[in-house]
Design an enzyme around this catalytic site. Structure first.
Site, PDB file in Angstrom:
ATOM      1  N   LYS A 218      42.365  15.312 -41.591  1.00 15.37           N
ATOM      2  CA  LYS A 218      43.229  16.031 -40.856  1.00 15.37           C
ATOM      3  C   LYS A 218      43.136  17.365 -41.108  1.00 15.37           C
ATOM      4  O   LYS A 218      42.982  18.367 -40.104  1.00 15.37           O
ATOM      5  CB  LYS A 218      44.724  15.726 -41.308  1.00 15.37           C
ATOM      6  CG  LYS A 218      45.648  16.740 -40.415  1.00 15.37           C
ATOM      7  CD  LYS A 218      47.234  16.303 -41.082  1.00 15.37           C
ATOM      8  CE  LYS A 218      47.414  16.383 -42.644  1.00 15.37           C
ATOM      9  NZ  LYS A 218      47.495  18.237 -42.880  1.00 15.37           N
TER      10      LYS A 218
ATOM     11  N   LYS B 223      23.274  15.710 -65.713  1.00 12.88           N
ATOM     12  CA  LYS B 223      23.501  17.116 -65.706  1.00 12.88           C
ATOM     13  C   LYS B 223      23.311  17.544 -64.008  1.00 12.88           C
ATOM     14  O   LYS B 223      23.858  18.338 -63.675  1.00 12.88           O
ATOM     15  CB  LYS B 223      22.680  17.876 -66.537  1.00 12.88           C
ATOM     16  CG  LYS B 223      22.879  19.407 -66.366  1.00 12.88           C
ATOM     17  CD  LYS B 223      24.145  20.175 -66.632  1.00 12.88           C
ATOM     18  CE  LYS B 223      24.230  21.339 -66.256  1.00 12.88           C
ATOM     19  NZ  LYS B 223      23.602  22.348 -67.486  1.00 12.88           N
TER      20      LYS B 223
ATOM     21  N   THR C  33      18.436  22.805 -69.153  1.00 12.22           N
ATOM     22  CA  THR C  33      18.129  22.078 -68.081  1.00 12.22           C
ATOM     23  C   THR C  33      16.954  22.054 -67.563  1.00 12.22           C
ATOM     24  O   THR C  33      16.529  23.010 -66.937  1.00 12.22           O
ATOM     25  CB  THR C  33      19.368  22.294 -66.831  1.00 12.22           C
ATOM     26  OG1 THR C  33      20.798  22.239 -67.498  1.00 12.22           O
ATOM     27  CG2 THR C  33      19.311  21.370 -65.758  1.00 12.22           C
TER      28      THR C  33
END
Length: 295
Positions: free
Chosen positions: A253, A177, A102
């Site tokens: 909620k 990625k 990466t």
């Protein structure tokens, strides 16, 4: 697997935590495997299993036409590709360099331009799934590159992955990625926030983790809502509106109840507060609970 692609000799550079299990899946590759790592002991299991080894990336490039690179960072990738003993010193025209590390998408684009000057194809091909998925051939690979280059790497990539996505031109694989890991690490940060709340409430956070893993294995976690092809607001008549509207209602909620508990226990929950304000818009299903209360 086509005859042409399966006959291409493959090289693998970087045999660390991710690279080693990926490369092991290529040991039976019909075109042959050559490995290279700066640590001689990392090469040994591969050569003992029948693979060839190379002293450096340049030497490996003389033996391979698809070269997978799994090293640590941009600097190492640049050195492996363009350095004094880099791939481009010896790579034949038509070789495909696939970087699984990466790195920056700009680094990928710059390297692709340098490679193109040598008639070498470059694809950025980061992976997702970790070493466990690599060991079992279950990685997801996000590829950026030309159609021709991607077709040449599909067969070898299929040895260590069961999902290959051609994200677009060079750089697109890396951008996908980064988006995927943004979700990953923001979710990790949210998990730490949930643990702090549970701990302050006197709960066993190990048991909370067990519950989360159990339910996420069924529901799919955040990926369960990532089914549309756009982030635009959803028309009330659209199929998705009642589905994601229900997600919004439940989320608002439960986030409100968690924030109320956090206030009572004096536990700051900034991600929960941010999520309450942005969930409805992010899902594309209208105003948030905060907006309703303000009106």
């Amino acid at each position: 697997m086509t005859t042409e692609s399966s006959s291409l000799p493959v090289g693998f550079i970087g045999l660390g935590n991710m690279g080693a299990p990926m490369a092991k899946r290529l040991l039976e590759w019909p075109g042959g495997l050559t490995v290279c790592d700066v640590r001689p002991e990392a090469n040994l299991p591969f050569t003992e299993a029948g693979a060839r080894s190379a002293a450096d990336p340049a030497a490996l490039a003389t033996k391979a036409r698809v070269i997978c690179v799994t090293v640590i960072d941009d600097a190492q990738v640049i050195d492996v590709v363009t350095g004094p003993a880099g791939i481009l010193n010896t790579a034949a025209a038509g070789t495909v360099i696939a970087v699984h590390s990466t790195i920056s998408d700009r680094t990928a684009e710059n390297l692709a331009a340098v490679c193109a000057d040598r008639a070498v194809e470059f694809v950025d091909a980061p992976v997702s799934g970790g070493a466990t998925a690599a060991t079992h051939g279950g990685l997801a690979v996000m590829v950026g590159g030309s159609d021709a280059a991607v077709e040449r790497v599909r067969a070898p990539f299929g040895c260590f992955s069961d999902l290959i996505v051609h994200a677009g031109a060079v750089g697109a694989g890396t951008r996908m990625k980064l988006a995927r890991n943004l979700l990953h690490f923001v979710a990790f940060t949210a998990a730490t926030e949930a643990q702090r709340l549970a701990e302050a409430a006197g709960l066993n956070i190990s048991e909370l983790g067990e519950v989360v893993r159990h339910s996420d294995a069924v529901t799919g976690g955040p990926g369960a809502i990532m089914l549309r092809d756009t982030t635009a607001p959803i028309d009330p008549n659209d199929f998705w509106f009642p589905i994601l509207g229900h997600v919004r209602n439940l989320g608002e909620k439960d986030l409100s109840l968690a924030l109320e508990l956090g206030d009572r226990l004096a536990v700051p929950l900034p991600l929960a507060q941010l999520a309450l304000g942005r969930l409805a818009e992010g899902l594309g299903v209208g105003v948030t609970l905060l907006d309703k209360e303000a009106s």
